[in-house]
Design a protein around this motif. Structure first.
Motif, short mmCIF file in Angstrom:
data_model
loop_
_atom_site.label_atom_id
_atom_site.label_comp_id
_atom_site.label_asym_id
_atom_site.label_seq_id
_atom_site.Cartn_x
_atom_site.Cartn_y
_atom_site.Cartn_z
N CYS A 408 0.87 -1.18 0.00
CA CYS A 408 0.00 0.00 0.00
C CYS A 408 0.90 1.22 0.00
O CYS A 408 2.13 1.10 0.07
CB CYS A 408 -0.96 0.00 1.19
SG CYS A 408 -0.23 0.47 2.75
N THR A 409 0.31 2.40 -0.08
CA THR A 409 1.12 3.60 -0.25
C THR A 409 1.81 4.05 1.04
O THR A 409 2.50 5.06 1.05
CB THR A 409 0.27 4.75 -0.82
OG1 THR A 409 -0.91 4.87 -0.01
CG2 THR A 409 -0.14 4.48 -2.25
N MET A 410 1.62 3.30 2.11
CA MET A 410 2.33 3.63 3.36
C MET A 410 3.85 3.50 3.17
O MET A 410 4.62 4.40 3.52
CB MET A 410 1.87 2.70 4.48
CG MET A 410 2.57 2.91 5.80
SD MET A 410 1.99 4.38 6.65
CE MET A 410 0.57 3.73 7.48
N GLU A 413 7.38 0.76 -2.40
CA GLU A 413 8.30 -0.33 -2.79
C GLU A 413 9.09 -0.88 -1.60
O GLU A 413 9.70 -1.94 -1.67
CB GLU A 413 9.28 0.14 -3.87
CG GLU A 413 10.17 1.28 -3.39
CD GLU A 413 11.22 1.70 -4.43
OE1 GLU A 413 12.04 0.85 -4.80
OE2 GLU A 413 11.18 2.88 -4.84
N PHE A 414 9.06 -0.13 -0.47
CA PHE A 414 9.77 -0.63 0.71
C PHE A 414 8.85 -1.42 1.64
O PHE A 414 9.12 -1.56 2.83
CB PHE A 414 10.42 0.54 1.47
CG PHE A 414 11.30 1.37 0.58
CD1 PHE A 414 12.45 0.80 0.02
CD2 PHE A 414 10.99 2.69 0.28
CE1 PHE A 414 13.25 1.55 -0.83
CE2 PHE A 414 11.78 3.44 -0.57
CZ PHE A 414 12.93 2.88 -1.13
N ALA A 416 7.37 -3.79 3.96
CA ALA A 416 8.06 -4.74 4.83
C ALA A 416 7.60 -6.16 4.56
O ALA A 416 8.42 -7.08 4.40
CB ALA A 416 7.81 -4.38 6.29
N LEU A 417 6.30 -6.31 4.44
CA LEU A 417 5.74 -7.65 4.22
C LEU A 417 6.32 -8.28 2.96
O LEU A 417 6.68 -9.44 2.93
CB LEU A 417 4.22 -7.52 4.01
CG LEU A 417 3.33 -7.66 5.23
CD1 LEU A 417 1.88 -7.48 4.82
CD2 LEU A 417 3.53 -9.02 5.87
N ARG A 418 6.38 -7.50 1.91
CA ARG A 418 6.80 -7.99 0.59
C ARG A 418 8.30 -8.31 0.58
O ARG A 418 8.73 -9.27 -0.03
CB ARG A 418 6.49 -6.90 -0.43
CG ARG A 418 6.60 -7.35 -1.85
CD ARG A 418 5.87 -6.43 -2.76
NE ARG A 418 6.65 -5.26 -3.13
CZ ARG A 418 6.28 -4.41 -4.08
NH1 ARG A 418 5.14 -4.60 -4.74
NH2 ARG A 418 7.01 -3.38 -4.39
N MET A 419 9.07 -7.49 1.34
CA MET A 419 10.53 -7.61 1.30
C MET A 419 11.03 -8.95 1.83
O MET A 419 11.99 -9.51 1.34
CB MET A 419 11.14 -6.47 2.14
CG MET A 419 12.53 -6.10 1.70
SD MET A 419 13.10 -4.59 2.52
CE MET A 419 12.25 -3.32 1.62
N VAL A 420 10.34 -9.47 2.86
CA VAL A 420 10.88 -10.70 3.47
C VAL A 420 10.00 -11.92 3.28
O VAL A 420 10.35 -13.00 3.70
CB VAL A 420 11.15 -10.50 4.99
CG1 VAL A 420 12.28 -9.52 5.21
CG2 VAL A 420 9.89 -10.07 5.71
N ARG A 421 8.83 -11.75 2.63
CA ARG A 421 7.86 -12.86 2.65
C ARG A 421 8.39 -14.14 2.02
O ARG A 421 8.03 -15.24 2.46
CB ARG A 421 6.55 -12.45 1.98
CG ARG A 421 6.68 -12.28 0.48
CD ARG A 421 5.38 -11.96 -0.17
NE ARG A 421 5.65 -11.28 -1.41
CZ ARG A 421 4.73 -10.78 -2.20
NH1 ARG A 421 3.46 -10.87 -1.88
NH2 ARG A 421 5.07 -10.19 -3.33
N ASP A 422 9.25 -14.06 1.00
CA ASP A 422 9.69 -15.27 0.31
C ASP A 422 10.85 -15.96 1.02
O ASP A 422 11.20 -17.07 0.70
CB ASP A 422 10.10 -14.93 -1.13
CG ASP A 422 8.91 -14.40 -1.90
OD1 ASP A 422 7.77 -14.83 -1.57
OD2 ASP A 422 9.11 -13.54 -2.78
N ASN A 423 11.45 -15.24 1.98
CA ASN A 423 12.66 -15.80 2.62
C ASN A 423 12.46 -16.17 4.08
O ASN A 423 13.42 -16.41 4.79
CB ASN A 423 13.81 -14.79 2.50
CG ASN A 423 13.98 -14.32 1.07
OD1 ASN A 423 13.93 -15.13 0.16
ND2 ASN A 423 14.12 -13.02 0.89
#
Ligand SMILES: C[C@H]1O[C@@H](n2cnc3c(N)ncnc32)[C@H](O)[C@@H]1O
Ligand SMILES: Cc1ncc(COP(=O)(O)O)c(N)n1
Ligand code: MET
Ligand code: SF4
Ligand SMILES: [Zn+2]
Length: 424
Positions: A408-410, A413-414, A416-423
């Motif tokens: 979301c616009t909060m 691109e940074f 948090a959820l998206r950055m680590v979800r796959d790892n």
């Protein structure tokens, strides 16, 4: 005969069965709680009410107040308030009308909903006396019981009766150092009546007659907190506790007559006194369901009293309250409008859910788990669907749109959820 009567005989009524199913609890267990008076199911025999259980071990219920006043009366507006309250999840509504068309409003609201409806019949007695006999204090015992009987016959499911306002409790108020005096409207009608007539409160003196009417139609009595504190400094004082002791005795007498009964509670209470107030009520009133207004935990937020109440309500329900009476942003300022009703209901739902989770209620936890998954998966539709105010949630996201669905616009691109979800 009443739900309490049947449960006492071990009979499982349709209402008990439906409540057990809704709550996901064992029907025998629920029957025992109804028999003991720890759970009530307000369901007048003269109305086809959707069964709703209030009390020990059940999810916290919330009530929305509505109704006209002498200053603003519009039957259709009150019907709309009832519909909005239901739409946002109110479990019950109270019609607190005091305008001249109170009968019309009550009838229309009762037709528009099937959730339990509550009233305060002393309002009708008082308004009628003020119209026909010049003043509220000129009502007599017959006027009071006539209003109660008329409403019982119409199918009102629960009624607030301020039977704990007595010659003695009025004396206690006089001797006390209360700042706000009497803030309950029904309590004020009866206090003024006692002072004017120098006689005992008919709802106390003739309580057995009241019980007869309630028993015949299975009206659940809600023992009114006529001396509830109206500001933080008055909380837990002698008049409030004095009245509560009388209510404890009246609970016992109601149960002996097979009448379902709950107790109304304070009002304005500092946060550190909320838990003690719940515990005292539960002991004095022998486990009777507790129906609380708020509690409002600071007096400095007119316009935001749905929030002051939700804070108190969450703590109260965590500590034993069973039924939260909503407070709207209009409290202390004006009669609520449609938006106020919606915000009041949502705030109370939040308080009830917070308490149900803390109390370990499985159904409450299940919804929290679903929301966690929806958030993790960026399933926005599911998040809206689970939220108490879907429309507001959707508007908030769409107000600052992004074509990306997994952020979301909060943080953009940074995210948090998206950055680590796959790892992880
Ligand atoms: C006991 C509570 O009842 C509420 N109350 C009293 N009259 C009305 C009304 N017409 N509409 C909505 N709420 C009302 C107030 O919030 C008060 O605090
Ligand atoms: C929880 C609760 N307490 C009190 C009242 C009645 O209002 P009042 O006592 O002002 O007549 C109410 N409707 N709900
Ligand atoms: C005196 S304002 C009317 C009711 C008030 N908000 C109360 O709690 O008790
Ligand atoms: S200030 Fe308003 S809400 Fe409070 S008792 Fe008076 S009229 Fe009722
Ligand atoms: Zn108040």
């Amino acid at each position: 005969m009443t739900q309490l009567y049947h449960a006492g005989k071990g009979q499982i009524t349709d209402e008990i069965r439906k409540v057990a199913e809704y709550e996901g609890i064992d029907v025998q267990k629920l029957t025992k709680r109804v028999a003991k008076g720890h759970v009530v199911i307000p369901s007048n025999k003269n109305r086809n009410t959707k069964p709703c259980g209030v009390g020990r071990g059940l999810s916290t219920k919330i009530n929305a107040n509505l109704g006209s006043s002498p200053e603003l009366e519009n039957v259709q507006l009150e019907v709309k308030k009832a519909k909005i309250a239901v739409e946002y999840g109110a479990d019950a509504v109270m019609d607190l009308s005091t305008g001249p068309k109170f009968r019309e409003v009550r009838k229309a609201v009762m037709e528009a909903t099937n959730i339990p409806i509550g009233t305060v019949p002393i309002y009708q007695a008082g308004i009628t006396a003020s119209q026909m006999k010049d003043a509220v204090v000129n009502m007599d015992a017959d006027d009071m019981f006539r209003a109660i009987e008329e409403q019982a016959l119409e199918g009102v499911d629960f009624m607030t009766v301020h039977s704990g306002i007595t010659l003695d409790t009025v004396e206690k108020v006089k001797r006390s150092e209360r700042i706000m005096g009497v803030v309950s409207r029904g309590g004020a009608f009866l206090t003024a009546w006692i002072l004017h007539n120098q006689e005992e409160n008919p709802l106390y003196k003739n309580y057995d007659y009241l019980l007869e009417i309630a028993r015949e139609h299975d009206v659940t009595l809600s023992l009114g907190d006529g001396l509830r504190p109206g500001c933080l400094a008055d909380a837990s004082d002698i008049p409030q506790i004095g009245e509560l002791l009388i209510l404890g005795d009246l609970v016992k007498r109601a149960r002996e007559a097979d009448v379902q009964v709950m107790v109304e509670g304070p009002g304005h209470v500092p946060l550190n006194q909320v838990e003690a107030n719940m515990q005292i009520q539960k002991t004095v009133c022998k486990g009777a369901p507790f129906y609380v207004l708020g509690p409002i935990v600071t007096d400095l937020a007119p316009g935001y009293d749905h929030i002051t109440s939700a804070i108190g309500g969450a703590l109260a329900a965590r500590a034993g309250a069973d039924f939260l009476c909503y407070v709207t942003p209009a409290e202390h300022l004006s009669i609520p409008g449609l938006q106020d009703v919606k915000e009041g209901v949502v705030a109370s739902k939040i308080a009830a859910q917070a308490a149900d989770v803390a109390n370990g209620l499985e159904s409450a936890w299940a919804k929290e788990m679903e929301m966690a998954s929806a958030r993790k998966n960026f399933d926005w539709e599911k998040q809206y669907q689970l939220s108490f105010d879907a429309e507001k949630a959707r508007k908030c996201r769409e107000r600052k749109p992004t074509p990306e669905s997994d952020m979301c616009t909060m943080c953009g691109e940074f995210c948090a959820l998206r950055m680590v979800r796959d790892n992880i």
